[in-house]
Design a protein around this motif. Structure first.
Motif, mmCIF file in Angstrom:
data_model
loop_
_atom_site.group_PDB
_atom_site.id
_atom_site.type_symbol
_atom_site.label_atom_id
_atom_site.label_comp_id
_atom_site.label_asym_id
_atom_site.label_seq_id
_atom_site.Cartn_x
_atom_site.Cartn_y
_atom_site.Cartn_z
ATOM 1 N N PHE A 13 0.871 -1.185 0.000
ATOM 2 C CA PHE A 13 0.000 0.000 0.000
ATOM 3 C C PHE A 13 0.902 1.228 0.000
ATOM 4 O O PHE A 13 1.908 1.267 0.722
ATOM 5 N N ASP A 14 0.547 2.235 -0.795
ATOM 6 C CA ASP A 14 1.421 3.409 -0.934
ATOM 7 C C ASP A 14 1.609 4.156 0.371
ATOM 8 O O ASP A 14 2.676 4.700 0.639
ATOM 9 N N ASN A 17 -2.970 5.692 4.541
ATOM 10 C CA ASN A 17 -4.336 6.086 4.167
ATOM 11 C C ASN A 17 -5.003 5.140 3.176
ATOM 12 O O ASN A 17 -6.210 5.177 3.004
ATOM 13 N N GLU A 18 -4.190 4.288 2.546
ATOM 14 C CA GLU A 18 -4.750 3.309 1.592
ATOM 15 C C GLU A 18 -5.275 2.054 2.289
ATOM 16 O O GLU A 18 -5.917 1.212 1.662
ATOM 17 N N LYS A 140 5.213 3.462 2.866
ATOM 18 C CA LYS A 140 4.522 2.276 2.368
ATOM 19 C C LYS A 140 4.245 1.266 3.473
ATOM 20 O O LYS A 140 5.001 1.168 4.450
#
Ligand code: THU
Length: 160
Positions: A13-14, A17-18, A140
């Motif tokens: 996940f970047d 917040n993702e 990340k």
């Protein structure tokens, strides 16, 4: 003679917040645990949070010792606490966050080999995957769908 190829797959996940809402909340609890780490020697603070099947969340942080090998990693502090407090309750997800007080940690920090072995024990015992999410302080977030995926060729009770 033949060669055997073993592969591991991670989802990345970047950033925080993702993450799905429930995982973000678990990671926040790992961050709170990280703040409580006792790491005067390495200055490397680690927090872990484990979501259990019964809805409870168990957290842990690394606890160091002047006799260095006597200290314990966050993941094992948390998983042994979960095993001790809620024996027989399945562990669904572990979230891990780590960071140094000396510099910013922006890459995902995976659990050390000893912690993978400890987590593997419970994954084998419960016969159900434990999802592992790990990150630094920011940046990340990596997800492994199981512990076995992080520890190919695991040594477990089947060898005994
Ligand atoms: N540490 C953890 O808590 N988890 C790991 O997976 C790797 C290392 C701790 C142990 C020690 O207190 C500090 O980080 C530096 O190794």
């Amino acid at each position: 003679m033949k060669e055997i190829k073993i592969e591991s797959t991670l989802t990345v996940f970047d950033d925080f917040n993702e993450l799905p809402k429930n995982i973000a909340s678990l990671m926040e609890q790992a961050m709170e645990a990280r703040e409580k780490a006792y790491a005067p020697y390495s200055k490397f603070l680690v927090g872990a949070a484990i979501a259990l099947e019964n809805g409870e969340v168990v957290t842990g942080s690394n606890q160091e010792n002047a006799s260095y090998p006597s200290g314990l990693c966050a993941e094992r502090t948390a998983i042994y606490y979960a095993g001790a407090k809620y024996p027989g309750v399945k562990m669904i997800t572990m979230a891990i966050t780590a960071g140094s007080t000396l510099h910013q940690t922006m890459t995902p920090i995976p659990p050390c080999g000893a912690c993978r072995q400890a987590i593997a024990e419970y994954e084998v015992k419960q016969n159900e995957d434990i999802e592992i999410y790990f990150m630094g302080e920011t940046g990340k977030v990596a997800k492994s769908h199981s512990l076995a995926n992080l520890l190919p060729l695991v040594f477990d009770k089947s060898a005994l």
